[in-house]
Design a protein around this motif. Structure first.
Motif, PDB file in Angstrom:
ATOM      1  N   GLN A  20      -3.535  -7.323   6.820  1.00 27.37           N
ATOM      2  CA  GLN A  20      -3.251  -8.348   7.827  1.00 27.37           C
ATOM      3  C   GLN A  20      -2.136  -9.474   7.622  1.00 27.37           C
ATOM      4  O   GLN A  20      -1.717 -10.069   8.315  1.00 27.37           O
ATOM      5  N   ARG A  21      -1.865  -9.027   6.331  1.00 32.20           N
ATOM      6  CA  ARG A  21      -0.600 -10.279   5.873  1.00 32.20           C
ATOM      7  C   ARG A  21      -1.041 -11.407   5.839  1.00 32.20           C
ATOM      8  O   ARG A  21      -0.374 -12.453   6.049  1.00 32.20           O
ATOM      9  N   HIS A  22      -2.486 -11.750   5.489  1.00 29.19           N
ATOM     10  CA  HIS A  22      -2.964 -13.092   5.450  1.00 29.19           C
ATOM     11  C   HIS A  22      -2.152 -13.645   4.100  1.00 29.19           C
ATOM     12  O   HIS A  22      -2.246 -13.028   2.960  1.00 29.19           O
ATOM     13  N   GLU A  23      -1.692 -14.833   4.004  1.00 25.48           N
ATOM     14  CA  GLU A  23      -1.325 -15.515   3.009  1.00 25.48           C
ATOM     15  C   GLU A  23      -2.391 -15.807   2.087  1.00 25.48           C
ATOM     16  O   GLU A  23      -2.300 -15.727   0.758  1.00 25.48           O
ATOM     17  N   TYR A  24      -3.473 -16.211   2.535  1.00 25.62           N
ATOM     18  CA  TYR A  24      -4.641 -16.808   1.654  1.00 25.62           C
ATOM     19  C   TYR A  24      -5.725 -15.823   2.104  1.00 25.62           C
ATOM     20  O   TYR A  24      -6.248 -15.532   3.127  1.00 25.62           O
ATOM     21  N   MET A  25      -6.960 -15.853   1.039  1.00 23.91           N
ATOM     22  CA  MET A  25      -8.170 -15.235   1.110  1.00 23.91           C
ATOM     23  C   MET A  25      -8.860 -16.172   0.890  1.00 23.91           C
ATOM     24  O   MET A  25      -9.032 -17.175  -0.154  1.00 23.91           O
ATOM     25  N   ILE A  66      -5.162 -18.673   9.639  1.00 20.77           N
ATOM     26  CA  ILE A  66      -4.647 -18.245   8.271  1.00 20.77           C
ATOM     27  C   ILE A  66      -3.201 -17.739   8.463  1.00 20.77           C
ATOM     28  O   ILE A  66      -3.028 -16.981   9.215  1.00 20.77           O
ATOM     29  N   PRO A  67      -2.319 -18.511   7.803  1.00 20.22           N
ATOM     30  CA  PRO A  67      -1.151 -18.272   7.867  1.00 20.22           C
ATOM     31  C   PRO A  67      -0.681 -16.761   7.320  1.00 20.22           C
ATOM     32  O   PRO A  67      -1.565 -16.382   6.541  1.00 20.22           O
ATOM     33  N   LEU A  68       0.344 -16.191   7.846  1.00 22.49           N
ATOM     34  CA  LEU A  68       0.550 -14.740   7.630  1.00 22.49           C
ATOM     35  C   LEU A  68       1.854 -14.903   6.831  1.00 22.49           C
ATOM     36  O   LEU A  68       2.819 -15.817   6.799  1.00 22.49           O
ATOM     37  N   ILE A  69       2.032 -14.032   5.997  1.00 22.07           N
ATOM     38  CA  ILE A  69       3.242 -13.730   5.062  1.00 22.07           C
ATOM     39  C   ILE A  69       4.113 -13.219   5.953  1.00 22.07           C
ATOM     40  O   ILE A  69       3.918 -12.118   6.711  1.00 22.07           O
ATOM     41  N   PRO A  70       5.450 -13.926   5.954  1.00 27.34           N
ATOM     42  CA  PRO A  70       6.347 -13.377   6.816  1.00 27.34           C
ATOM     43  C   PRO A  70       6.789 -11.831   6.664  1.00 27.34           C
ATOM     44  O   PRO A  70       6.792 -11.621   5.570  1.00 27.34           O
ATOM     45  N   GLU A  76       1.801 -11.049  -2.799  1.00 22.84           N
ATOM     46  CA  GLU A  76       0.176 -10.918  -2.480  1.00 22.84           C
ATOM     47  C   GLU A  76      -0.542 -12.126  -1.977  1.00 22.84           C
ATOM     48  O   GLU A  76      -0.121 -13.046  -2.141  1.00 22.84           O
ATOM     49  N   THR A  77      -1.740 -11.734  -1.311  1.00 25.49           N
ATOM     50  CA  THR A  77      -2.668 -12.534  -0.987  1.00 25.49           C
ATOM     51  C   THR A  77      -3.015 -13.245  -1.735  1.00 25.49           C
ATOM     52  O   THR A  77      -3.496 -12.598  -2.635  1.00 25.49           O
ATOM     53  N   GLN A  78      -3.314 -14.703  -1.703  1.00 28.79           N
ATOM     54  CA  GLN A  78      -3.921 -15.352  -2.862  1.00 28.79           C
ATOM     55  C   GLN A  78      -5.069 -15.973  -2.358  1.00 28.79           C
ATOM     56  O   GLN A  78      -5.503 -16.701  -1.298  1.00 28.79           O
ATOM     57  N   PRO A  79      -6.098 -15.881  -3.308  1.00 27.68           N
ATOM     58  CA  PRO A  79      -7.510 -16.367  -3.016  1.00 27.68           C
ATOM     59  C   PRO A  79      -7.279 -18.084  -3.247  1.00 27.68           C
ATOM     60  O   PRO A  79      -6.551 -18.682  -4.055  1.00 27.68           O
ATOM     61  N   THR A  80      -7.863 -18.958  -2.307  1.00 30.60           N
ATOM     62  CA  THR A  80      -7.777 -20.191  -2.335  1.00 30.60           C
ATOM     63  C   THR A  80      -8.617 -20.784  -3.548  1.00 30.60           C
ATOM     64  O   THR A  80      -9.762 -20.102  -3.861  1.00 30.60           O
TER      65      THR A  80
END
Length: 149
Positions: A20-25, A66-70, A76-80
């Motif tokens: 989904q290209r989510h920036e954060y987990m 959740i912000p998306l990675i452009p 990589e998606t980063q865990p909060t």
């Protein structure tokens, strides 16, 4: 330390977030994943949660916030920090009680310590409290009758 079932659940969740290209987990990603984890899903059902509705609420929240990675950026998606705290808390609780493996149910209990998270809000909306979860795990006390479970 994590049981195989929980490892599979976490890997699937990270895979979905990356697709989904989510920036954060987030903790909400974790709750969404636990709705499909056999151990945690069984506890949630016993506590009166409606899993399809819970999944829909959490997925909508994630997709809207959740912000998306452009596109074109390879990160990589980063865990909060909240996500990391929940997993650390679950491991610590299992270790301190003499347990050997962390299950999805243990992680579900640990989510409740993230009081300001939407995940806890969604669980409370479903009528699921930390006490309900702990009572079911420790004593098998279900909030729903055996016919509706």
């Amino acid at each position: 330390m994590l049981n195989a079932e929980l490892e599979f659940t976490l890997n699937q969740s990270f895979k979905w977030a990356a697709e989904q290209r989510h920036e954060y987990m987030t903790v909400e990603h974790l709750l969404l994943a636990l709705a499909d984890n056999p151990s945690a899903a069984g506890v949630l059902r016993a506590c009166g949660a409606h899993l399809d509705g819970l999944r829909d609420q959490v997925r909508t929240f994630i997709n809207e916030t959740i912000p998306l990675i452009p596109e074109g950026e390879e990160r990589e998606t980063q865990p909060t920090l909240g996500f990391q705290r929940v997993l650390q808390r679950a491991v610590f609780h299992v270790q301190s009680s003499g347990g050997k493996e962390v299950s999805g149910a243990n992680v579900l209990v640990a989510i409740f310590s993230e009081k300001d998270s939407q995940a806890v809000y969604f669980l409370n909306q479903q009528g699921v409290t930390r006490l309900d979860v702990v009572n079911y795990i420790a004593h098998g006390v279900s909030k729903v009758s055996s016919q509706s479970a």
